[in-house]
Design a protein around this motif. Sequence first.
Motif, mmCIF file in Angstrom:
data_model
loop_
_atom_site.group_PDB
_atom_site.id
_atom_site.type_symbol
_atom_site.label_atom_id
_atom_site.label_comp_id
_atom_site.label_asym_id
_atom_site.label_seq_id
_atom_site.Cartn_x
_atom_site.Cartn_y
_atom_site.Cartn_z
ATOM 1 N N ASP A 42 -1.746 0.651 -2.720
ATOM 2 C CA ASP A 42 -2.935 1.281 -2.162
ATOM 3 C C ASP A 42 -4.162 0.589 -2.095
ATOM 4 O O ASP A 42 -5.200 0.821 -1.695
ATOM 5 N N ILE A 43 -4.145 -0.797 -2.636
ATOM 6 C CA ILE A 43 -5.132 -1.687 -2.519
ATOM 7 C C ILE A 43 -5.093 -2.745 -1.707
ATOM 8 O O ILE A 43 -4.505 -3.583 -1.534
ATOM 9 N N GLU A 44 -5.858 -2.606 -0.413
ATOM 10 C CA GLU A 44 -5.925 -3.274 0.752
ATOM 11 C C GLU A 44 -4.292 -4.176 1.335
ATOM 12 O O GLU A 44 -4.396 -5.257 0.942
ATOM 13 N N THR A 45 -3.780 -3.372 1.669
ATOM 14 C CA THR A 45 -2.464 -3.861 2.087
ATOM 15 C C THR A 45 -2.636 -5.042 3.190
ATOM 16 O O THR A 45 -2.088 -6.033 3.549
ATOM 17 N N ARG A 46 -4.017 -4.938 3.872
ATOM 18 C CA ARG A 46 -4.425 -5.873 4.828
ATOM 19 C C ARG A 46 -4.379 -7.148 4.173
ATOM 20 O O ARG A 46 -4.482 -8.377 5.096
ATOM 21 N N THR A 47 -4.591 -7.275 2.919
ATOM 22 C CA THR A 47 -4.649 -8.642 2.376
ATOM 23 C C THR A 47 -3.239 -9.289 2.615
ATOM 24 O O THR A 47 -3.285 -10.587 2.654
ATOM 25 N N VAL A 48 -2.239 -8.512 2.527
ATOM 26 C CA VAL A 48 -0.932 -9.467 2.833
ATOM 27 C C VAL A 48 -0.909 -9.875 4.238
ATOM 28 O O VAL A 48 -0.516 -11.095 4.431
ATOM 29 N N VAL A 86 7.815 -7.103 10.985
ATOM 30 C CA VAL A 86 8.613 -6.007 11.334
ATOM 31 C C VAL A 86 7.616 -4.769 11.634
ATOM 32 O O VAL A 86 7.105 -4.263 10.545
ATOM 33 N N ARG A 87 7.468 -4.527 12.830
ATOM 34 C CA ARG A 87 6.235 -3.474 13.070
ATOM 35 C C ARG A 87 6.409 -2.278 12.106
ATOM 36 O O ARG A 87 7.503 -1.820 12.094
ATOM 37 N N GLY A 88 5.306 -1.856 11.841
ATOM 38 C CA GLY A 88 5.027 -0.723 10.902
ATOM 39 C C GLY A 88 5.787 -0.686 9.541
ATOM 40 O O GLY A 88 5.683 0.266 8.971
ATOM 41 N N VAL A 89 6.397 -1.921 9.422
ATOM 42 C CA VAL A 89 6.857 -1.913 7.676
ATOM 43 C C VAL A 89 6.355 -2.856 7.024
ATOM 44 O O VAL A 89 5.763 -2.832 6.030
ATOM 45 N N GLY A 90 6.747 -4.431 7.845
ATOM 46 C CA GLY A 90 6.270 -5.590 6.922
ATOM 47 C C GLY A 90 6.587 -6.598 7.457
ATOM 48 O O GLY A 90 6.579 -7.036 8.419
ATOM 49 N N TYR A 91 7.356 -7.690 6.534
ATOM 50 C CA TYR A 91 7.984 -8.940 7.011
ATOM 51 C C TYR A 91 9.186 -9.254 6.414
ATOM 52 O O TYR A 91 9.588 -8.831 5.327
ATOM 53 N N ARG A 92 9.822 -10.169 7.094
ATOM 54 C CA ARG A 92 11.125 -10.667 6.808
ATOM 55 C C ARG A 92 11.077 -12.274 6.986
ATOM 56 O O ARG A 92 10.687 -12.597 8.010
ATOM 57 N N ASP A 99 15.992 -12.764 4.707
ATOM 58 C CA ASP A 99 16.590 -11.808 5.504
ATOM 59 C C ASP A 99 16.530 -10.392 5.147
ATOM 60 O O ASP A 99 17.086 -9.501 5.581
ATOM 61 N N ILE A 100 15.865 -10.211 4.047
ATOM 62 C CA ILE A 100 15.445 -8.746 3.731
ATOM 63 C C ILE A 100 14.021 -8.340 3.895
ATOM 64 O O ILE A 100 13.217 -9.197 4.027
ATOM 65 N N VAL A 101 13.927 -7.234 4.516
ATOM 66 C CA VAL A 101 12.579 -6.684 5.191
ATOM 67 C C VAL A 101 11.925 -6.233 4.003
ATOM 68 O O VAL A 101 12.315 -5.328 3.374
ATOM 69 N N LEU A 102 10.555 -6.809 3.655
ATOM 70 C CA LEU A 102 9.813 -6.606 2.482
ATOM 71 C C LEU A 102 8.579 -5.926 2.991
ATOM 72 O O LEU A 102 7.891 -6.041 4.207
ATOM 73 N N THR A 103 8.166 -4.504 2.661
ATOM 74 C CA THR A 103 6.914 -3.967 2.747
ATOM 75 C C THR A 103 5.887 -4.768 2.243
ATOM 76 O O THR A 103 5.983 -5.543 1.358
ATOM 77 N N ARG A 104 4.767 -4.213 2.784
ATOM 78 C CA ARG A 104 3.465 -4.843 2.451
ATOM 79 C C ARG A 104 3.255 -4.279 1.055
ATOM 80 O O ARG A 104 2.718 -5.113 0.101
ATOM 81 N N GLU A 105 3.565 -2.948 0.578
ATOM 82 C CA GLU A 105 3.365 -2.707 -0.751
ATOM 83 C C GLU A 105 4.216 -3.243 -1.593
ATOM 84 O O GLU A 105 3.894 -3.485 -2.687
ATOM 85 N N GLN A 106 5.645 -3.555 -1.199
ATOM 86 C CA GLN A 106 6.441 -4.342 -2.315
ATOM 87 C C GLN A 106 5.952 -5.872 -2.621
ATOM 88 O O GLN A 106 5.798 -6.237 -3.501
ATOM 89 N N LEU A 107 5.196 -6.545 -1.530
ATOM 90 C CA LEU A 107 4.510 -7.812 -1.680
ATOM 91 C C LEU A 107 3.266 -7.669 -2.718
ATOM 92 O O LEU A 107 3.305 -8.557 -3.204
ATOM 93 N N LEU A 108 2.578 -6.721 -2.358
ATOM 94 C CA LEU A 108 1.430 -6.587 -3.193
ATOM 95 C C LEU A 108 1.858 -6.491 -4.711
ATOM 96 O O LEU A 108 1.337 -6.926 -5.555
ATOM 97 N N ASP A 109 2.831 -5.378 -4.865
ATOM 98 C CA ASP A 109 3.358 -5.456 -6.148
ATOM 99 C C ASP A 109 4.072 -6.424 -6.851
ATOM 100 O O ASP A 109 3.741 -6.771 -8.081
ATOM 101 N N ARG A 110 4.938 -7.126 -6.105
ATOM 102 C CA ARG A 110 5.522 -8.336 -6.601
ATOM 103 C C ARG A 110 4.665 -9.563 -6.679
ATOM 104 O O ARG A 110 4.928 -10.569 -7.395
ATOM 105 N N VAL A 111 3.942 -10.133 -5.757
ATOM 106 C CA VAL A 111 3.205 -11.156 -5.517
ATOM 107 C C VAL A 111 1.809 -11.194 -6.200
ATOM 108 O O VAL A 111 1.363 -12.090 -6.772
ATOM 109 N N TRP A 112 1.169 -9.804 -5.813
ATOM 110 C CA TRP A 112 -0.288 -9.669 -6.324
ATOM 111 C C TRP A 112 -0.363 -9.054 -7.375
ATOM 112 O O TRP A 112 -1.285 -8.896 -8.262
ATOM 113 N N ASP A 113 0.884 -8.377 -7.984
ATOM 114 C CA ASP A 113 0.766 -7.278 -9.202
ATOM 115 C C ASP A 113 -0.152 -6.203 -8.820
ATOM 116 O O ASP A 113 -0.782 -5.901 -10.053
#
Length: 227
Positions: A189-195, A216-222, A171-185
């Motif tokens: 700025d490295i291919e957010t399209r990967t998410v 969540v348009r323009g932000v990320g995913y929940r 139920d928390i909105v996570l940005t693509r950048e957060q997901l790259l940082d926490r899941v991909w480490d």
Amino acid sequence: MALVYCVEDDTNIRDLTVYALRNQGYEALPCNDGAELYNALAEQIPDLILLDIMLPGEDGLTILRKLRERERYRDIRILLITAKTTEYDVIAGLDSGADDYLRKPFGVMEMLARVRALLRRSEASERGERVLACGDLELDADRRRVQVDGETVQLTAREFDLLHYLLLNRDIVLTREQLLDRVWDLAGDIETRTVDMHIKSLRKKLAAAGSLIHTVRGVGYRLGEEE
């Protein structure tokens, strides 16, 4: 010392990749094609495989599917390297079991960052709650098992890590950048399209439960029930 197999038929790219990996302290073994990879696998199971799509003989996707069909090789982290750029090719690789992908031409530093990220994920112990659920979706972190309505769903290691992090932050909105940082480490700025590519593949495999992952348009995913 992590063992990495580099499957690439372009001599210059293969030599440079192997040199860079060895320079970072990894044990790296070059393979020209699928036949050499299979011979190497018979001798020792690596921690990670860098697998090019365009290979002589069997292509990388065929090799990838064969490895994921074998229990012995199912948990090996696989970084798919592709010169193809369409979304279809990327999704085909993720659906076939790739943990991540890297497009040619790539920089050595980005390649090493992705290798480090995959290996860290492989070695890290899962944190937080061990069994997480939302609707008909259940994830068992200890068994690394995902079920939807009681049926087991086969995910790649990267997809599992992504779903696990989404569930931990239900139920928390996570940005693509957060997901790259926490899941991909990796830096955001490295291919957010990967998410986006991994989310699309994950939704498809989860079938009906895939609707629990909201864009969540323009932000990320929940991940969560409809509000």
